[in-house]
Scaffold this motif. Structure first.
Motif, mmCIF file in Angstrom:
data_model
loop_
_atom_site.group_PDB
_atom_site.id
_atom_site.type_symbol
_atom_site.label_atom_id
_atom_site.label_comp_id
_atom_site.label_asym_id
_atom_site.label_seq_id
_atom_site.Cartn_x
_atom_site.Cartn_y
_atom_site.Cartn_z
ATOM 1 N N LEU A 13 0.846 -1.179 0.387
ATOM 2 C CA LEU A 13 -0.087 0.132 -0.143
ATOM 3 C C LEU A 13 0.589 1.081 -0.017
ATOM 4 N N THR A 14 1.584 1.115 0.917
ATOM 5 C CA THR A 14 2.824 2.315 0.814
ATOM 6 C C THR A 14 3.811 2.575 -0.826
ATOM 7 N N LEU A 15 4.355 1.286 -1.484
ATOM 8 C CA LEU A 15 4.486 2.045 -2.792
ATOM 9 C C LEU A 15 3.259 1.886 -3.556
ATOM 10 N N LEU A 16 2.161 1.895 -3.638
ATOM 11 C CA LEU A 16 1.190 1.916 -3.883
ATOM 12 C C LEU A 16 0.759 3.559 -4.436
ATOM 13 N N LEU A 17 0.971 3.842 -3.049
ATOM 14 C CA LEU A 17 1.230 5.605 -2.839
ATOM 15 C C LEU A 17 1.805 6.400 -3.082
ATOM 16 N N MET A 18 3.216 5.826 -3.413
ATOM 17 C CA MET A 18 4.229 6.528 -3.638
ATOM 18 C C MET A 18 4.021 6.412 -4.643
ATOM 19 N N ALA A 19 3.920 5.674 -5.586
ATOM 20 C CA ALA A 19 3.629 6.255 -7.039
ATOM 21 C C ALA A 19 2.581 6.257 -7.742
#
Length: 155
Positions: A13-19
């Motif tokens: 979820l964190t990676l997705l938000l960062m992307a």
């Protein structure tokens, strides 16, 4: 094990938000208009170093096919190929000896008919005067002379 699943899902979820955040920043950077850049060079004059010959054909914008109204020989040519011409301009003169002969023949025929008309009119006048004397000319001869005169007039 639950901890690992939660930590993995949290990481994803964190990676997705960062992307998503990076895409927004890139879109904001692309919205700014960039100043155009041009390459400038000095112009210099030079002579050609080689000659190029290519086959080609020149065609006019408009073409006209000319036909003579009468048969004859070209007497005088007033224009040449490629000259500008205007509507109504005489392009050439045609000499037609056959037409001259026809004209002379028609004039001769006209004189012949005029002479026949004159003779017929005089003949009718004489016959008409002679018919005034009783018994000098028969009425049939007078009618024949009048008919010949009228036929000549109609020609």
């Amino acid at each position: 094990m639950k901890f690992y699943i939660k930590s993995i899902s949290f990481s994803l979820l964190t990676l997705l938000l960062m992307a998503c955040g990076n895409a927004e920043n890139k879109a904001k950077k692309e919205d700014k208009p960039l100043k155009p850049t041009y390459q400038v060079t000095n112009v210099k004059s030079d002579t050609l170093k080689y000659k190029l010959s290519l086959p080609g054909e020149l065609k006019p914008y408009e073409e006209v096919t000319l036909y003579a109204k009468i048969e004859g020989f070209v007497e005088k040519l007033n224009v040449d190929r490629g000259d500008l011409v205007k509507k109504g301009e005489i392009l050439l003169n045609i000499e037609a000896p056959e037409i001259q002969q026809k004209l002379l023949a028609a004039r001769a025929k006209q004189r012949e008919i005029a002479e026949k008309l004159s003779f017929s009119a005089q003949n009718y006048q004489r016959m008409n005067r002679a018919s005034e004397v009783e018994g000098a000319i028969s009425s049939i001869e007078l009618e024949q002379t009048k008919t010949r005169f009228m036929v000549t007039v109609l020609l």
